[in-house]
Scaffold this motif. Structure first.
Motif, PDB file in Angstrom:
ATOM      1  N   TYR A   5      26.380  -2.288  15.083  1.00 47.84           N
ATOM      2  CA  TYR A   5      27.561  -1.777  15.772  1.00 47.84           C
ATOM      3  C   TYR A   5      28.478  -2.945  16.132  1.00 47.84           C
ATOM      4  O   TYR A   5      28.036  -3.936  16.721  1.00 47.84           O
ATOM      5  N   ILE A   6      29.756  -2.784  15.783  1.00 46.28           N
ATOM      6  CA  ILE A   6      30.740  -3.826  16.053  1.00 46.28           C
ATOM      7  C   ILE A   6      31.981  -3.170  16.630  1.00 46.28           C
ATOM      8  O   ILE A   6      32.481  -2.175  16.078  1.00 46.28           O
ATOM      9  N   TYR A   7      32.480  -3.717  17.730  1.00 45.68           N
ATOM     10  CA  TYR A   7      33.769  -3.246  18.218  1.00 45.68           C
ATOM     11  C   TYR A   7      34.855  -3.906  17.375  1.00 45.68           C
ATOM     12  O   TYR A   7      34.924  -5.132  17.267  1.00 45.68           O
ATOM     13  N   GLY A  61      37.680   0.976  17.640  1.00 50.35           N
ATOM     14  CA  GLY A  61      36.486   1.748  17.938  1.00 50.35           C
ATOM     15  C   GLY A  61      35.223   0.976  17.641  1.00 50.35           C
ATOM     16  O   GLY A  61      35.269  -0.205  17.235  1.00 50.35           O
ATOM     17  N   LEU A  62      34.073   1.639  17.856  1.00 50.19           N
ATOM     18  CA  LEU A  62      32.772   1.052  17.573  1.00 50.19           C
ATOM     19  C   LEU A  62      32.413   1.370  16.126  1.00 50.19           C
ATOM     20  O   LEU A  62      32.099   2.514  15.790  1.00 50.19           O
ATOM     21  N   LEU A  63      32.473   0.374  15.288  1.00 46.51           N
ATOM     22  CA  LEU A  63      32.171   0.548  13.874  1.00 46.51           C
ATOM     23  C   LEU A  63      30.662   0.530  13.682  1.00 46.51           C
ATOM     24  O   LEU A  63      29.992  -0.425  14.063  1.00 46.51           O
ATOM     25  N   LYS A  64      30.124   1.611  13.098  1.00 50.13           N
ATOM     26  CA  LYS A  64      28.697   1.708  12.840  1.00 50.13           C
ATOM     27  C   LYS A  64      28.460   1.507  11.355  1.00 50.13           C
ATOM     28  O   LYS A  64      28.861   2.328  10.531  1.00 50.13           O
ATOM     29  N   ILE A  65      27.801   0.404  11.012  1.00 49.93           N
ATOM     30  CA  ILE A  65      27.502   0.102   9.617  1.00 49.93           C
ATOM     31  C   ILE A  65      26.000   0.268   9.422  1.00 49.93           C
ATOM     32  O   ILE A  65      25.200  -0.496   9.968  1.00 49.93           O
ATOM     33  N   SER A 118      34.626   3.253  23.769  1.00 51.33           N
ATOM     34  CA  SER A 118      35.365   3.488  22.532  1.00 51.33           C
ATOM     35  C   SER A 118      34.628   4.483  21.633  1.00 51.33           C
ATOM     36  O   SER A 118      33.401   4.575  21.670  1.00 51.33           O
ATOM     37  N   PRO A 119      35.353   5.220  20.804  1.00 51.51           N
ATOM     38  CA  PRO A 119      34.722   6.167  19.889  1.00 51.51           C
ATOM     39  C   PRO A 119      33.936   5.441  18.790  1.00 51.51           C
ATOM     40  O   PRO A 119      34.237   4.295  18.460  1.00 51.51           O
ATOM     41  N   VAL A 120      32.952   6.136  18.233  1.00 50.54           N
ATOM     42  CA  VAL A 120      32.136   5.557  17.152  1.00 50.54           C
ATOM     43  C   VAL A 120      32.728   5.993  15.813  1.00 50.54           C
ATOM     44  O   VAL A 120      33.032   7.160  15.585  1.00 50.54           O
TER      45      VAL A 120
END
Length: 246
Positions: free
Chosen positions: A98-100, A134-138, A241-243
Motif C-alpha cells: 500500500y502506497i499513498y 489515494g491509497l494505491l494497493k498493488i 484516503s480511498p483505496v
C-alpha cells in the motif's frame, strides 16, 4: 392493606412497588451488564534494519518535482504504508503493498520487486495513474510467490519524464515472508473477531496481516484504525484516503 402493583422501568434499571401507583416504596436497583471492552490495536515499535525512508518528496533523491512545488505538504508526498522502520513482515506468499500516491495527472508509474540477495527484478508492472490521490494497493499475482525468510525490496516510481529517469518521483521499502509459531497460529484460528486477530498479528509484528484487517474495518471501527495508524506516526489525513486497487 393496599395491594402493591409492580411496575418495571427497564430503561432506568429500577424495580418499584407502587401501591395503586400511589405512594412510595424502597427502590431495588438492577446492576446493568457490562458491555464488551473495545479492542485497541497498536503496532509495537520496530528496530531500524537499514531500510530506506518510507516517504520521499520532490527532489529528495534525484531533484525532480514532477510538477509539484518544492515545499510540499504531506498530502503531496509518496508515502509507504509500512512500520516506522519500513520493513514489512508477512505470512502471505502474495501480499499487497500500500502506497499513498498524491494526484499525478496523466502519469505512468512503475512497480518493481527485487530479490535483495540476488539483486534481480522478479516482478515488474507499469500502471497508469488516475490523477486522483489515494491509497494505491498493488497486489502481487499468484505467479510471484515470496519465498519464506527471504528479504525482498520493492520500488514504486512515478515517471515524470520518460526521457529523463532522473526526474522520477519514487518510494521504496523492504518486505519479508516469515513463519508463524504453531501455537500462535492455533490462537488465531480459534478467534472469530477481526480486531482480536489483528491484535495478535500486531504483537508478532506482522504488518501486512494487521493492516489488511484494520483497513477492512476502517468504516465499522474508525477509532481502532486511527489508533493503529497513529501508533506508527502515519498521518490521519493519509489514512482516510480511498483505496485504489491495481
Amino acid at each position: 392493606m393496599i395491594p402493591c402493583k409492580l411496575t418495571v422501568l427497564t430503561r432506568l434499571g429500577l424495580l418499584l412497588c407502587l401501591p395503586g401507583l400511589v405512594g412510595w416504596s424502597p427502590l431495588v436497583r438492577v446492576i446493568p451488564t457490562a458491555s464488551p471492552s473495545l479492542v485497541s490495536v497498536t503496532f509495537p515499535p520496530t528496530t531500524d534494519r537499514g531500510a530506506p525512508e518510507r516517504s520521499t518528496g520532490g527532489g529528495t533523491r534525484r531533484g525532480g518535482t514532477c510538477g509539484m512545488v518544492a515545499e510540499e505538504s504531506v498530502s503531496e508526498t509518496l508515502i509507504a504504508l509500512a512500520p516506522s522502520n519500513n520493513a514489512i513482515k508477512t505470512l502471505a506468499p502474495n501480499p499487497s503493498i500500500y502506497i499513498y500516491v498524491p494526484s499525478f495527472p496523466e502519469k505512468e508509474a512503475r512497480f518493481q520487486l527485487f530479490d535483495r540477495d540476488r539483486k534481480v527484478v522478479i516482478y515488474e508492472e507499469t500502471l497508469t495513474l488516475t490523477g486522483e490521490s489515494g491509497l494505491l494497493k498493488i497486489s502481487l499475482p499468484t505467479t510471484v510467490a515470496l519465498m519464506p525468510e527471504t528479504q525482498y525490496e520493492w520500488s514504486f516510481s512515478v515517471i515524470c519524464n520518460p526521457d529523463d529517469f532522473e526526474q522520477d518521483r519514487f518510494v521504496e521499502g523492504w518486505i519479508e515472508r516469515v513463519p508463524l509459531d504453531t501455537d500462535i497460529q492455533a490462537q488465531v484460528d480459534n478467534i472469530d473477531t477481526p480486531l482480536d486477530k489483528a491484535q495478535i498479528y500486531a504483537t508478532q509484528e506482522l504488518w501486512y496481516e494487521t493492516l489488511e484487517i484494520l483497513l477492512s474495518q476502517r468504516d465499522e471501527n474508525p477509532t481502532a484504525w486511527l489508533e493503529f495508524v497513529n501508533s506508527v506516526n502515519l498521518s490521519p489525513e493519509i489514512a482516510s484516503s480511498p483505496v485504489v486497487e491495481f
